[in-house]
Design an enzyme around this catalytic site. Structure first.
Site, PDB file in Angstrom:
ATOM      1  N   GLU A 127     -13.902 -39.890  97.085  1.00  0.00           N
ATOM      2  CA  GLU A 127     -13.049 -39.654  95.917  1.00  0.00           C
ATOM      3  C   GLU A 127     -12.495 -40.956  95.370  1.00  0.00           C
ATOM      4  OE1 GLU A 127     -11.538 -38.300  92.936  1.00  0.00           O
ATOM      5  OE2 GLU A 127     -11.901 -36.577  94.241  1.00  0.00           O
TER       6      GLU A 127
ATOM      7  N   ASP B  91     -13.358 -42.713  91.698  1.00  0.00           N
ATOM      8  CA  ASP B  91     -12.298 -42.923  90.705  1.00  0.00           C
ATOM      9  C   ASP B  91     -12.231 -44.366  90.233  1.00  0.00           C
ATOM     10  OD1 ASP B  91     -11.731 -40.275  91.014  1.00  0.00           O
ATOM     11  OD2 ASP B  91      -9.823 -40.550  92.049  1.00  0.00           O
TER      12      ASP B  91
ATOM     13  N   SER C  84     -13.252 -34.360  89.298  1.00  0.00           N
ATOM     14  CA  SER C  84     -12.684 -35.617  89.774  1.00  0.00           C
ATOM     15  C   SER C  84     -13.505 -36.793  89.268  1.00  0.00           C
ATOM     16  CB  SER C  84     -12.610 -35.651  91.305  1.00  0.00           C
ATOM     17  OG  SER C  84     -13.849 -35.350  91.874  1.00  0.00           O
TER      18      SER C  84
ATOM     19  N   ASP D 183     -17.798 -30.700  70.272  1.00  0.00           N
ATOM     20  CA  ASP D 183     -17.525 -29.335  70.711  1.00  0.00           C
ATOM     21  C   ASP D 183     -18.628 -28.851  71.649  1.00  0.00           C
ATOM     22  OD1 ASP D 183     -16.290 -26.915  70.918  1.00  0.00           O
ATOM     23  OD2 ASP D 183     -16.833 -26.204  68.908  1.00  0.00           O
ATOM     24  N   ILE D 184     -18.232 -28.299  72.794  1.00  0.00           N
ATOM     25  CA  ILE D 184     -19.182 -27.758  73.765  1.00  0.00           C
ATOM     26  C   ILE D 184     -19.128 -26.241  73.664  1.00  0.00           C
ATOM     27  CG2 ILE D 184     -19.906 -27.732  76.177  1.00  0.00           C
ATOM     28  CD1 ILE D 184     -19.865 -30.525  74.829  1.00  0.00           C
TER      29      ILE D 184
ATOM     30  N   GLY E 181     -14.791 -24.452  69.018  1.00  0.00           N
ATOM     31  CA  GLY E 181     -13.383 -24.807  69.085  1.00  0.00           C
ATOM     32  C   GLY E 181     -12.907 -24.920  70.525  1.00  0.00           C
TER      33      GLY E 181
ATOM     34  N   ASP F  12     -11.703 -24.019  74.173  1.00  0.00           N
ATOM     35  CA  ASP F  12     -11.932 -22.925  75.105  1.00  0.00           C
ATOM     36  C   ASP F  12     -11.436 -23.348  76.483  1.00  0.00           C
ATOM     37  OD1 ASP F  12     -14.276 -24.193  76.641  1.00  0.00           O
ATOM     38  OD2 ASP F  12     -15.073 -24.166  74.595  1.00  0.00           O
TER      39      ASP F  12
END
Length: 600
Positions: free
Chosen positions: A298, A302, A519, A561-562, A580, A582
């Site tokens: 992690e 990052d 993450s 937009d996905i 839009g 979601d």
């Protein structure tokens, strides 16, 4: 270090404590049912130290919130005029009556000023006491509780305060806090399948996404810094190392960011950053071991991608010690059994110049964090926003709850004693004062499907004004009765935005691996925000600070937009990505070029 803590604990235990009864009758402050998975295990030793955090009411938080929204609203004449540390502290300081009442109560138990640790605004008091004394202070009984995972902690399911203190103390923890903070989530895929040689270009034709964006098709199988810069229209932007700008990554649960792995990553994906590094800050005794065998997947993910995208912007990594579930019966040192977020917040709010963009890839089930405690943590994050900091959290990887679409094996049950099926929001992603990042995959992008982008609606926080229009539009598009009773349609919707969250190539313990999860999307998005701050400084403007009022207004046109995918969980297929906003991918994924034009 253990010996030193033991000595400190012994000294604290030696504090003479009066046994005089409090002057007022005790009344229950909070009572809960033990969350699923936790059972009473044993009785803690009476001399086991515990650090109690006492929250005093922040008398003018409503004024702070008003300032926050004004300085974060691009259509307000105060936009960008962030508050100073001292101005924020003045707004959250408790009333003198509260300070006096709590001091009098504690002095009745023999505590003196030297025994109290106060936050800079004096809205928190921390005392370390034996469990036996905590039980007297709170008229309660602590037990050692054990989780099905094997974790143990010292908790109670109810506590009381003198009746005259109920208006002067918002909460005391650790008492009813059963949270188990976790990465969101560092799942390493295909350790044996990743080649040591990075193929940065494909023989196939480049993918043209419109608006001049060209992406190499290799990005469909491996995500690199170059892929993200291509996909999100940031190719060619050259940031400076302006000391006014900064980016930070938080680390918890003994996740260490390895510098050797970072250098290998830079050599492969960001050669101009080779031999640069980050500043390290220890929080509450946190360390950052450089033993390669202890490198954290992690933490490496990052720092490699957040700092790889934003180089050469000054970078900081924070390692916070402790975890909520860390009680061991043979230890006599003070135990940090709160959410580690509180220790990090204590530390960062004391800093004169915190990083202007901060990414956190950890979260918890909202319902395992007592509502009053969650709201105080969220209020602390609001303080950062008012000071010009963009606070970014991953939205989670379990869809609307457990990532499981099979009704027979779903694990989404309430913690209120009813044990009914309900979607499980993620905290702090559900806090309205942070920017929550969901996940996508592939070119063209769709909602991630190997795990499921966390999203939904908070049960604790009402829908903020800035997203009223976008969320209501989505809710109206749902067929009537969809998931009735499974979510709070009046709650804060999350995530706010999204980014790629699978097949990231990082270096981990000396070898390349693929890793996925929101993450990954959170630090990637944070890196782009740091670039936007750089552009604003070049334009002689202030940092962006709290992002959401901008994102849901002028910023909407700066996102891709996905509209394909969903986020399974709790025995359902979850919500759908749609036109839009979601609750799967938020407003979509960033177009840096467009956003740069909007913010400068």
């Amino acid at each position: 270090m253990r010996g030193l803590l033991g000595l400190v604990g012994s000294l604290l235990l030696a504090i003479p404590l009066a046994v005089a009864a409090p002057p007022n009758v005790y009344k229950t402050k909070q009572r809960i049912d033990a969350p699923r998975g936790w059972v009473k295990h044993s009785t803690p030793p009476p001399d086991q130290p515990i650090s109690l955090r006492i929250a005093l009411p922040q008398q003018n938080f409503h004024a702070l919130e008003k300032h926050l929204f004004e300085v974060s609203d691009p259509d307000h004449n105060r936009y960008g005029q962030h508050l100073s540390k001292e101005e924020v502290e003045a707004l959250v300081a408790p009333h003198k009556d509260s300070l006096d009442a709590v001091d009098e109560w504690l002095s009745g138990f023999g505590f003196e000023e030297k025994d109290l640790i106060r936050s800079p605004a004096k809205d928190w008091i921390t005392i370390t006491v034996p469990v036996s004394t905590a039980e007297k202070l709170l008229d309660t009984t602590y037990h050692v509780w054990k989780h099905t995972s094997g974790d143990m902690l010292v908790r109670t399911t109810s506590y009381s305060l003198p009746s005259n203190l109920h208006t002067h103390i918002e909460l005391v923890q650790p008492t009813t806090m059963f949270g188990r903070v976790k990465p969101e989530k560092s799942t390493i895929f295909g350790l044996d399948e990743v080649t040591d040689v990075l193929h940065t270009a494909s023989e196939a034709l480049p993918l043209a996404l419109g608006s001049g964006i060209i992406v190499d098709p290799s990005c469909n199988s491996t995500i690199t810094v170059s892929c993200l810069l291509q996909l999100y229209n940031a190719v060619g932007y050259v940031p400076s190392n302006d000391p006014r700008n900064s980016i930070g990554i938080t680390g918890y649960l003994e996740q260490f960011a390895n510098i050797q792995d970072l250098q290998t990553f830079y050599a492969e994906q960001r050669p101009d950053a080779l031999n640069s590094t980050f500043t390290f800050h220890s929080v509450a005794g946190g360390i950052n071991s450089q033993n390669l065998s202890e490198a954290g997947a992690e933490a490496n993910l990052d720092v490699q991608f957040a700092f790889g995208i934003s180089h050469p912007i000054p970078a900081t990594f924070y390692s916070t010690a402790g975890r909520p579930s860390q009680f061991t019966p043979d230890t006599r040192t003070p135990t940090n059994t709160n959410e580690p977020y509180t220790d990090w917040l204590d530390f960062i709010l004391k800093q004169e110049n915190p990083p202007l963009t901060i990414s956190t890839s950890y979260g918890d089930d909202e319902q395992t964090v007592p509502e009053d405690f969650a709201k105080r943590i969220c209020a602390g994050l609001a303080q950062l926003g008012a000071r010009g900091v963009s606070v970014i959290f991953s939205s989670g990887d379990y869809g609307v709850g457990d990532g499981n679409s099979d009704p027979a094996t779903q694990e989404c049950f309430t913690n209120d004693g009813r044990n009914i099926t309900r979607f499980i929001p993620t905290f702090p992603a559900s806090c309205p004062f942070v920017t929550s990042v969901g996940g996508t995959v592939n070119i063209q992008e769709v909602a991630v499907s190997r795990f499921f982008s966390g999203g939904g609606f908070s049960d604790y926080f009402k829908r903020p004004v800035y997203q009223e229009q976008a969320v209501c539009k989505y809710l109206k598009s749902l067929p009537k009765g969809t998931y009735k009773g499974l979510f709070n349609a009046e709650g804060r919707g999350f995530p706010d935005v999204a980014a790629q969250s699978d097949r990231y190539r990082i270096w981990y313990r000396g070898r390349p691996v693929h890793i996925g999860g929101t993450s990954a999307s959170s630090p990637a998005f944070a890196g782009l925000v740091a670039l936007l701050n750089d552009a604003r400084f070049k334009a002689k403007k202030s940092s962006l600070g709290f992002l959401n009022p901008l994102l849901y207004s002028r910023g909407v046109s700066g996102f891709n937009d996905i509209t394909v995918g969903n986020n399974h969980g709790c025995g359902t297929t979850g919500f759908n990505a749609s036109q839009g906003w979601d609750p799967v991918t938020g407003l979509g994924t960033p177009n840096f070029g467009k956003l740069k034009g909007i913010v400068t």
